[in-house]
Design a protein around this motif. Sequence first.
Motif, PDB file in Angstrom:
ATOM      1  N   CYS A  20      -5.746  -4.478  -2.314  1.00 20.03           N
ATOM      2  CA  CYS A  20      -6.256  -3.115  -2.430  1.00 20.03           C
ATOM      3  C   CYS A  20      -7.290  -3.076  -3.559  1.00 20.03           C
ATOM      4  O   CYS A  20      -7.268  -3.920  -4.466  1.00 20.03           O
ATOM      5  N   ASP A  21      -8.176  -2.100  -3.529  1.00 27.26           N
ATOM      6  CA  ASP A  21      -9.187  -1.962  -4.576  1.00 27.26           C
ATOM      7  C   ASP A  21      -8.576  -1.667  -5.943  1.00 27.26           C
ATOM      8  O   ASP A  21      -9.248  -1.806  -6.971  1.00 27.26           O
ATOM      9  N   CYS A  22      -7.288  -1.271  -5.963  1.00 30.07           N
ATOM     10  CA  CYS A  22      -6.654  -0.907  -7.226  1.00 30.07           C
ATOM     11  C   CYS A  22      -6.258  -2.130  -8.056  1.00 30.07           C
ATOM     12  O   CYS A  22      -5.844  -2.007  -9.200  1.00 30.07           O
ATOM     13  N   GLY A  23      -6.362  -3.328  -7.465  1.00 28.53           N
ATOM     14  CA  GLY A  23      -5.998  -4.525  -8.215  1.00 28.53           C
ATOM     15  C   GLY A  23      -5.603  -5.665  -7.299  1.00 28.53           C
ATOM     16  O   GLY A  23      -5.510  -5.502  -6.079  1.00 28.53           O
ATOM     17  N   LYS A  24      -5.369  -6.815  -7.882  1.00 31.29           N
ATOM     18  CA  LYS A  24      -5.009  -7.987  -7.102  1.00 31.29           C
ATOM     19  C   LYS A  24      -3.554  -7.913  -6.654  1.00 31.29           C
ATOM     20  O   LYS A  24      -2.732  -7.241  -7.267  1.00 31.29           O
ATOM     21  N   GLY A  25      -3.269  -8.628  -5.602  1.00 33.78           N
ATOM     22  CA  GLY A  25      -1.924  -8.594  -5.025  1.00 33.78           C
ATOM     23  C   GLY A  25      -1.960  -7.865  -3.705  1.00 33.78           C
ATOM     24  O   GLY A  25      -2.565  -6.802  -3.599  1.00 33.78           O
ATOM     25  N   LYS A  26      -1.352  -8.416  -2.710  1.00 33.74           N
ATOM     26  CA  LYS A  26      -1.431  -7.846  -1.361  1.00 33.74           C
ATOM     27  C   LYS A  26      -0.500  -6.636  -1.230  1.00 33.74           C
ATOM     28  O   LYS A  26       0.565  -6.704  -0.627  1.00 33.74           O
ATOM     29  N   THR A  27      -0.943  -5.528  -1.820  1.00 33.54           N
ATOM     30  CA  THR A  27      -0.127  -4.305  -1.828  1.00 33.54           C
ATOM     31  C   THR A  27      -0.550  -3.301  -0.765  1.00 33.54           C
ATOM     32  O   THR A  27       0.109  -2.283  -0.585  1.00 33.54           O
ATOM     33  N   LEU A  28      -1.665  -3.555  -0.066  1.00 32.15           N
ATOM     34  CA  LEU A  28      -2.164  -2.634   0.963  1.00 32.15           C
ATOM     35  C   LEU A  28      -1.694  -3.120   2.324  1.00 32.15           C
ATOM     36  O   LEU A  28      -2.038  -4.222   2.757  1.00 32.15           O
ATOM     37  N   VAL A  29      -0.868  -2.297   2.976  1.00 36.23           N
ATOM     38  CA  VAL A  29      -0.349  -2.646   4.303  1.00 36.23           C
ATOM     39  C   VAL A  29      -1.229  -1.986   5.362  1.00 36.23           C
ATOM     40  O   VAL A  29      -1.374  -0.761   5.389  1.00 36.23           O
ATOM     41  N   VAL A  30      -1.815  -2.792   6.221  1.00 35.54           N
ATOM     42  CA  VAL A  30      -2.702  -2.319   7.285  1.00 35.54           C
ATOM     43  C   VAL A  30      -1.950  -2.398   8.607  1.00 35.54           C
ATOM     44  O   VAL A  30      -1.331  -3.419   8.916  1.00 35.54           O
ATOM     45  N   PRO A  34      -0.247   2.229  18.423  1.00 37.12           N
ATOM     46  CA  PRO A  34      -0.843   2.528  19.732  1.00 37.12           C
ATOM     47  C   PRO A  34      -1.903   3.618  19.699  1.00 37.12           C
ATOM     48  O   PRO A  34      -2.833   3.594  20.491  1.00 37.12           O
ATOM     49  N   ASP A  35      -1.781   4.590  18.782  1.00 39.04           N
ATOM     50  CA  ASP A  35      -2.722   5.705  18.786  1.00 39.04           C
ATOM     51  C   ASP A  35      -3.613   5.790  17.551  1.00 39.04           C
ATOM     52  O   ASP A  35      -4.493   6.645  17.480  1.00 39.04           O
ATOM     53  N   LYS A  36      -3.402   4.904  16.571  1.00 38.04           N
ATOM     54  CA  LYS A  36      -4.230   4.986  15.358  1.00 38.04           C
ATOM     55  C   LYS A  36      -4.127   3.713  14.533  1.00 38.04           C
ATOM     56  O   LYS A  36      -3.252   2.869  14.745  1.00 38.04           O
ATOM     57  N   TYR A  37      -5.051   3.608  13.560  1.00 38.69           N
ATOM     58  CA  TYR A  37      -5.037   2.560  12.552  1.00 38.69           C
ATOM     59  C   TYR A  37      -4.695   3.210  11.213  1.00 38.69           C
ATOM     60  O   TYR A  37      -5.069   4.361  10.962  1.00 38.69           O
ATOM     61  N   SER A  38      -3.995   2.485  10.344  1.00 36.55           N
ATOM     62  CA  SER A  38      -3.620   3.090   9.067  1.00 36.55           C
ATOM     63  C   SER A  38      -3.569   2.041   7.972  1.00 36.55           C
ATOM     64  O   SER A  38      -3.491   0.833   8.236  1.00 36.55           O
ATOM     65  N   ALA A  39      -3.629   2.543   6.721  1.00 39.51           N
ATOM     66  CA  ALA A  39      -3.500   1.669   5.556  1.00 39.51           C
ATOM     67  C   ALA A  39      -2.746   2.427   4.472  1.00 39.51           C
ATOM     68  O   ALA A  39      -3.000   3.613   4.239  1.00 39.51           O
ATOM     69  N   TYR A  40      -1.817   1.732   3.821  1.00 41.13           N
ATOM     70  CA  TYR A  40      -1.042   2.359   2.738  1.00 41.13           C
ATOM     71  C   TYR A  40      -0.810   1.337   1.628  1.00 41.13           C
ATOM     72  O   TYR A  40      -0.377   0.210   1.885  1.00 41.13           O
ATOM     73  N   CYS A  41      -1.098   1.757   0.392  1.00 39.11           N
ATOM     74  CA  CYS A  41      -0.877   0.883  -0.762  1.00 39.11           C
ATOM     75  C   CYS A  41       0.385   1.323  -1.500  1.00 39.11           C
ATOM     76  O   CYS A  41       0.503   2.479  -1.900  1.00 39.11           O
ATOM     77  N   CYS A  44      -0.855   2.140  -5.539  1.00 38.92           N
ATOM     78  CA  CYS A  44      -1.653   3.311  -5.936  1.00 38.92           C
ATOM     79  C   CYS A  44      -1.501   4.489  -4.976  1.00 38.92           C
ATOM     80  O   CYS A  44      -2.141   5.524  -5.157  1.00 38.92           O
ATOM     81  N   ASP A  45      -0.672   4.323  -3.916  1.00 36.72           N
ATOM     82  CA  ASP A  45      -0.430   5.378  -2.926  1.00 36.72           C
ATOM     83  C   ASP A  45      -1.674   5.727  -2.098  1.00 36.72           C
ATOM     84  O   ASP A  45      -1.755   6.815  -1.520  1.00 36.72           O
TER      85      ASP A  45
END
Length: 264
Positions: A20-30, A34-41, A44-45
């Motif tokens: 995530c742009d908030c720092g190193k470490g794979k904390t952003l789940v992509v 079926p109906d959308k794409y999403s991302a959540y860190c 940093c929320d």
Amino acid sequence: MEWLSIAKNLAVNRKQRIDCDCGKGKTLVVNHFPDKYSAYCFRCDYDEFEYKGDLTLKELAHIKELNEIAENYDEPIKLPEDFSDQIPQAGRLLLYRAGLSPSVWKEYGIGYSETYERIVLPVYDEAGDLVWLQQRAIHKQQKPKYIQPSSGRDSIVFRGHRSPDNLRTVITVEDIFSGIRVGKFADTFALLGTKLSDAQATLLSRYDRVVTWMDGDKAGISGASSIRKTMGLVVDVDNIQTTVDPKALSNQSIQEILRCKKII
């Protein structure tokens, strides 16, 4: 956006962790739903999603498969074998839109079934035994919205609040989400539908006053009217009607409405 291009390259119902742009470490789940794409860190929320246009043939086939599984649902009253408290983002967003926080999910034992790709809403009695459950769809194309056991519902209500020493007023709502939201402030029975069974009527008859607050659609208005006709023979009845479902209102709005009706 980098995460979006990654999501589009994932297979349906797959996810990937990235930086995530908030720092190193794979904390952003992509995620690719079926109906959308999403991302959540988780650090940093950061929380973004993008609805897709027309579904691909593969995605349509997946939704059709889920709907066929739901159509043939005939399980006993028990939690799904794959029941989990790890709810994917599509399910979490649905719960957030209903005004339910993670602490509430835990309090009421709300979980998820990957097999059905549905939120699991259990109903427990005062002894803590499971007496009913519903599974709520998380994708718009899933039909029906709810699946549940085929028999045994007539005697079931979901109680969103318990005041054993106060049998003055009880509010009836349609669904569990509304039962939790309104039940935060007053005795509330979610009838798990719009029709009142004889067993449910017996439970309501213990109160001095029954207030209907069903959804604002045609079925909800008709159901509320029928409930008041039935219960008006034995108790005082009243009605609350709002343009949106109770679960769609803020806590402040719910409290203001209840105060106007002198329920709280």
